[in-house]
Write a protein that holds these residues in place. Structure first.
Motif, PDB file in Angstrom:
ATOM      1  N   LEU A  13      27.715  41.549  44.045  1.00 15.77           N
ATOM      2  CA  LEU A  13      28.043  42.365  42.875  1.00 15.77           C
ATOM      3  C   LEU A  13      28.289  43.794  43.365  1.00 15.77           C
ATOM      4  O   LEU A  13      27.396  44.433  43.926  1.00 15.77           O
ATOM      5  N   PHE A  14      29.499  44.268  43.169  1.00 16.30           N
ATOM      6  CA  PHE A  14      29.868  45.634  43.575  1.00 16.30           C
ATOM      7  C   PHE A  14      29.760  46.566  42.379  1.00 16.30           C
ATOM      8  O   PHE A  14      30.335  46.304  41.320  1.00 16.30           O
ATOM      9  N   LEU A  15      29.042  47.663  42.552  1.00 14.36           N
ATOM     10  CA  LEU A  15      28.903  48.672  41.497  1.00 14.36           C
ATOM     11  C   LEU A  15      29.797  49.856  41.834  1.00 14.36           C
ATOM     12  O   LEU A  15      29.657  50.457  42.904  1.00 14.36           O
ATOM     13  N   GLY A  16      30.701  50.208  40.938  1.00 18.35           N
ATOM     14  CA  GLY A  16      31.531  51.368  41.246  1.00 18.35           C
ATOM     15  C   GLY A  16      32.824  51.378  40.478  1.00 18.35           C
ATOM     16  O   GLY A  16      32.876  50.956  39.325  1.00 18.35           O
ATOM     17  N   SER A  17      33.877  51.881  41.118  1.00 18.75           N
ATOM     18  CA  SER A  17      35.169  51.933  40.441  1.00 18.75           C
ATOM     19  C   SER A  17      36.273  51.499  41.381  1.00 18.75           C
ATOM     20  O   SER A  17      36.160  51.632  42.594  1.00 18.75           O
ATOM     21  N   GLY A  18      37.335  50.976  40.804  1.00 19.73           N
ATOM     22  CA  GLY A  18      38.494  50.585  41.598  1.00 19.73           C
ATOM     23  C   GLY A  18      38.320  49.221  42.251  1.00 19.73           C
ATOM     24  O   GLY A  18      37.223  48.664  42.293  1.00 19.73           O
ATOM     25  N   LYS A  19      39.461  48.710  42.730  1.00 16.14           N
ATOM     26  CA  LYS A  19      39.456  47.357  43.317  1.00 16.14           C
ATOM     27  C   LYS A  19      39.437  47.385  44.835  1.00 16.14           C
ATOM     28  O   LYS A  19      39.238  46.363  45.477  1.00 16.14           O
ATOM     29  N   PHE A  20      39.695  48.570  45.403  1.00 18.11           N
ATOM     30  CA  PHE A  20      39.858  48.626  46.855  1.00 18.11           C
ATOM     31  C   PHE A  20      38.627  48.120  47.599  1.00 18.11           C
ATOM     32  O   PHE A  20      38.732  47.263  48.482  1.00 18.11           O
ATOM     33  N   HIS A  21      37.466  48.627  47.212  1.00 13.92           N
ATOM     34  CA  HIS A  21      36.267  48.214  47.942  1.00 13.92           C
ATOM     35  C   HIS A  21      35.914  46.743  47.720  1.00 13.92           C
ATOM     36  O   HIS A  21      35.803  45.989  48.682  1.00 13.92           O
ATOM     37  N   PRO A  22      35.770  46.304  46.439  1.00 13.45           N
ATOM     38  CA  PRO A  22      35.328  44.911  46.281  1.00 13.45           C
ATOM     39  C   PRO A  22      36.356  43.884  46.742  1.00 13.45           C
ATOM     40  O   PRO A  22      35.990  42.798  47.177  1.00 13.45           O
ATOM     41  N   ALA A  23      37.668  44.240  46.664  1.00 14.36           N
ATOM     42  CA  ALA A  23      38.686  43.261  47.074  1.00 14.36           C
ATOM     43  C   ALA A  23      38.966  43.338  48.565  1.00 14.36           C
ATOM     44  O   ALA A  23      39.736  42.549  49.099  1.00 14.36           O
ATOM     45  N   PHE A  53      37.007  42.987  51.273  1.00 17.14           N
ATOM     46  CA  PHE A  53      36.389  42.143  52.299  1.00 17.14           C
ATOM     47  C   PHE A  53      36.452  40.688  51.898  1.00 17.14           C
ATOM     48  O   PHE A  53      36.275  40.325  50.743  1.00 17.14           O
ATOM     49  N   SER A  54      36.750  39.836  52.833  1.00 19.41           N
ATOM     50  CA  SER A  54      36.861  38.429  52.488  1.00 19.41           C
ATOM     51  C   SER A  54      35.732  37.667  53.169  1.00 19.41           C
ATOM     52  O   SER A  54      35.698  37.486  54.363  1.00 19.41           O
ATOM     53  N   ILE A  55      34.777  37.303  52.321  1.00 11.13           N
ATOM     54  CA  ILE A  55      33.624  36.533  52.752  1.00 11.13           C
ATOM     55  C   ILE A  55      33.656  35.302  51.876  1.00 11.13           C
ATOM     56  O   ILE A  55      34.099  35.370  50.723  1.00 11.13           O
ATOM     57  N   ASN A  56      33.240  34.202  52.396  1.00  7.71           N
ATOM     58  CA  ASN A  56      33.368  32.976  51.626  1.00  7.71           C
ATOM     59  C   ASN A  56      32.324  32.863  50.503  1.00  7.71           C
ATOM     60  O   ASN A  56      31.674  31.844  50.348  1.00  7.71           O
ATOM     61  N   LYS A  57      32.183  33.912  49.731  1.00  7.51           N
ATOM     62  CA  LYS A  57      31.238  33.926  48.608  1.00  7.51           C
ATOM     63  C   LYS A  57      31.926  34.642  47.436  1.00  7.51           C
ATOM     64  O   LYS A  57      32.732  35.542  47.661  1.00  7.51           O
ATOM     65  N   PRO A  58      31.584  34.279  46.210  1.00  9.85           N
ATOM     66  CA  PRO A  58      32.199  34.993  45.074  1.00  9.85           C
ATOM     67  C   PRO A  58      31.803  36.474  45.064  1.00  9.85           C
ATOM     68  O   PRO A  58      30.685  36.814  45.452  1.00  9.85           O
ATOM     69  N   CYS A 118      31.239  45.370  38.986  1.00 11.81           N
ATOM     70  CA  CYS A 118      30.770  46.027  37.765  1.00 11.81           C
ATOM     71  C   CYS A 118      31.473  47.376  37.757  1.00 11.81           C
ATOM     72  O   CYS A 118      31.109  48.305  38.464  1.00 11.81           O
ATOM     73  N   ASP A 119      32.552  47.455  36.970  1.00 13.15           N
ATOM     74  CA  ASP A 119      33.545  48.514  37.126  1.00 13.15           C
ATOM     75  C   ASP A 119      33.438  49.566  36.024  1.00 13.15           C
ATOM     76  O   ASP A 119      33.581  49.260  34.838  1.00 13.15           O
ATOM     77  N   ILE A 120      33.193  50.810  36.414  1.00 12.17           N
ATOM     78  CA  ILE A 120      32.961  51.850  35.408  1.00 12.17           C
ATOM     79  C   ILE A 120      34.262  52.282  34.719  1.00 12.17           C
ATOM     80  O   ILE A 120      34.231  52.875  33.655  1.00 12.17           O
ATOM     81  N   GLU A 121      35.399  51.989  35.332  1.00 11.30           N
ATOM     82  CA  GLU A 121      36.663  52.376  34.701  1.00 11.30           C
ATOM     83  C   GLU A 121      36.997  51.464  33.523  1.00 11.30           C
ATOM     84  O   GLU A 121      37.342  51.929  32.441  1.00 11.30           O
ATOM     85  N   TYR A 157      33.703  41.661  36.285  1.00 10.59           N
ATOM     86  CA  TYR A 157      34.695  40.585  36.425  1.00 10.59           C
ATOM     87  C   TYR A 157      34.720  40.031  37.849  1.00 10.59           C
ATOM     88  O   TYR A 157      34.335  40.707  38.794  1.00 10.59           O
ATOM     89  N   ASP A 158      35.184  38.795  37.922  1.00 12.19           N
ATOM     90  CA  ASP A 158      35.302  38.091  39.203  1.00 12.19           C
ATOM     91  C   ASP A 158      36.514  38.662  39.943  1.00 12.19           C
ATOM     92  O   ASP A 158      37.634  38.600  39.438  1.00 12.19           O
ATOM     93  N   ILE A 159      36.278  39.190  41.125  1.00  7.28           N
ATOM     94  CA  ILE A 159      37.358  39.847  41.859  1.00  7.28           C
ATOM     95  C   ILE A 159      38.154  38.830  42.703  1.00  7.28           C
ATOM     96  O   ILE A 159      39.134  39.187  43.364  1.00  7.28           O
ATOM     97  N   GLY A 160      37.755  37.536  42.582  1.00 11.08           N
ATOM     98  CA  GLY A 160      38.412  36.478  43.369  1.00 11.08           C
ATOM     99  C   GLY A 160      39.927  36.465  43.246  1.00 11.08           C
ATOM    100  O   GLY A 160      40.643  36.324  44.230  1.00 11.08           O
TER     101      GLY A 160
END
Lengths: 311, 311
Positions: A176-186, A188-193, A197-200, A205-208
């Motif tokens: 679960l990524f806390l913050g803003s924007g998609k750059f950070h959570p999208a 890294f590709s690790i085989n886990k969902p 949690c996006d303040i904007e 939402y699932d960033i998959g």
């Protein structure tokens, strides 16, 4: 944004250093109120210069500029310590925001069906972590955090360093990524969902899907690059971003593939700087985020790891 | 543009220096063919890096960037020697164009009714001077040239240095500038007529009107600045352009006038870098040409000498 508490904290740090002439550097989002800070520091007898070059992270220090201008210290605001060797003493003033993520989480708890959750965030939100952890635990979750190689805070990730996630990946069911924007959570590709949690947008939402979109874009860029002839390998002069050795290896590799490959050097990359030379592909050895600027730069952009796939 | 003669000349200069790794720097106009030059130098065993930051003159050297990248030498193309102290050895390769000004002069000789003519030009056209001189002399003119403080060539002017004109101003009836654009010929105000022999429009014309227009713009900017409150004093990090001492003096002067004044530092000034902070006026201590960018930068721009007039 620079309230009296923050101004006092900054003053204390400068006083401790015995600084007289100070180069001030802020990320773009804080430029709007930086003159107020400078006014206050001037009143206290500091001689402030403001670096107006954009600053994209703690790897992007204006230390050389500060030294050239005869400053005693660089006051770098908004990022955690990163660089070990700098041209002059650097005061990192981390700009923390105690954002309350709980209302968003409350509304969207149904998204988080997994039990073991790995938390990730960027430096400005690290103070919000304990509250989120407690909230999730009272909802029956097990919460894990790891530590990055480069950065000092538990759960903190950088655009170029996700080791805080890698360290706990085998223990968790999802991130679960806390913050803003998609750059950070999208990024890294690790085989886990991965959830954001996006303040904007005010939602979880699932960033998959985003990760998949990014992967498709990347594969397309690699396919196009296979047929290209003229490659520029971009090396940044930003103190924490220049990787000439990586660039040189890529150059030799591309040349073995029969491509024309040129090392190009600039502080920040813009469309104008790369135009008109007949370059088709940029291989970016600086901040990995730059690959996202493909449209703005008008070129195919690959990161070093993509080069493995064009051979 | 980099024909075999030029490439051979450049190779010879590099060989003489014993260079291995070379940072190449060209003005924007030569970027279009620089890859060809680099291909040739690569073939000869040189390791070339290309600086893609824009280069606006010999005061705008990428010497620090070259040193950081482990280069032996900076190959700076298109400008005459200017800087005395550099971070590493610099090869200035002047890119001369033997432009034939005679056809333009022939068509427009009626414009030049004066007898004693002072010639001025920019570095790339200095080789065209003897022919122009002979042509004018055969038309009964007396031709004078002077030398700049900063630059090596007879009759050569820089945007920031018109001493080649000042040196002969008492001997001549008018000046004739050979080259392109209005910046150079309209940039200096001497109480003598100035004509431009302009390769872009293919004509000779009296630049007096342009000088007057510039003066009106300047006076208007000064009037507006009188009522402004927030001033940024711009200091460039370009090696031949930083004048922090001048900036500091201006800051104190503005503060005595009750203005808010801030020293801002950047390599190149762009609209984005100065936006959103509430700055109304930029006082430019770098290249005087920047004052012409007022529209693009979206601010009132003054040069140091203008400050005298707002008190």
């Amino acid at each position: 944004m620079f309230d009296s508490v923050r101004i006092r904290e900054i003053e204390k740090l400068l006083k401790k250093r015995g600084a007289k002439r100070v180069m001030v550097q802020v990320p773009e989002g804080l430029k709007v109120s930086v003159l107020k800070l400078i006014d206050k520091l001037n009143e206290k007898g500091y001689e402030c210069l403001l670096c107006i070059e954009p600053s994209f992270g703690a790897c992007d220090l204006a230390d050389k500029e500060a030294k050239e201008m005869g400053c005693d210290v660089l006051l770098h605001i908004g990022h955690a310590i990163f660089m070990k060797k700098t041209a002059l003493p650097v005061i990192y003033y981390e700009y923390f925001i105690e954002y309350d993520f709980i209302p968003i989480l409350k509304r969207h708890m149904s998204m988080l069906s997994y039990k073991k959750i790995g938390l990730l965030t960027t430096v400005q939100f690290v103070k919000s972590l304990p509250k989120v952890k407690r909230f999730l635990e009272t909802h029956g979750k097990e919460v894990f955090t790891g530590k990055n190689k480069h950065s000092g805070y538990e759960a903190q990730v950088l655009g170029c360093d996700f080791s805080a996630a890698l360290a706990i990946k085998d223990k968790v069911d999802c991130f679960l990524f806390l913050g803003s924007g998609k750059f950070h959570p999208a990024g890294f590709s690790i085989n886990k969902p991965v959830f954001a949690c996006d303040i904007e947008s005010g939602r979880v939402y699932d960033i998959g899907k985003e990760i998949k979109k990014e992967e498709i874009k990347r594969r397309l860029a690699i396919e196009k690059a296979k047929n290209a002839k003229y490659f520029a390998i971009y090396v940044s002069t930003k103190p924490g971003q220049h990787r000439l050795d990586v660039a040189m290896k890529i150059k030799r590799k591309l040349e073995r593939l029969g491509k024309h490959a040129y090392i190009v050097v600039a502080n920040t990359l813009t469309k104008e700087k790369i135009e008109g030379m007949g370059i088709e592909v940029i291989v970016n050895t600086a901040c990995p985020r730059i690959r996202e600027d493909s449209k703005a730069l008008g070129k195919i952009i690959l990161n070093p790891e993509d080069i493995e796939k064009i051979a």
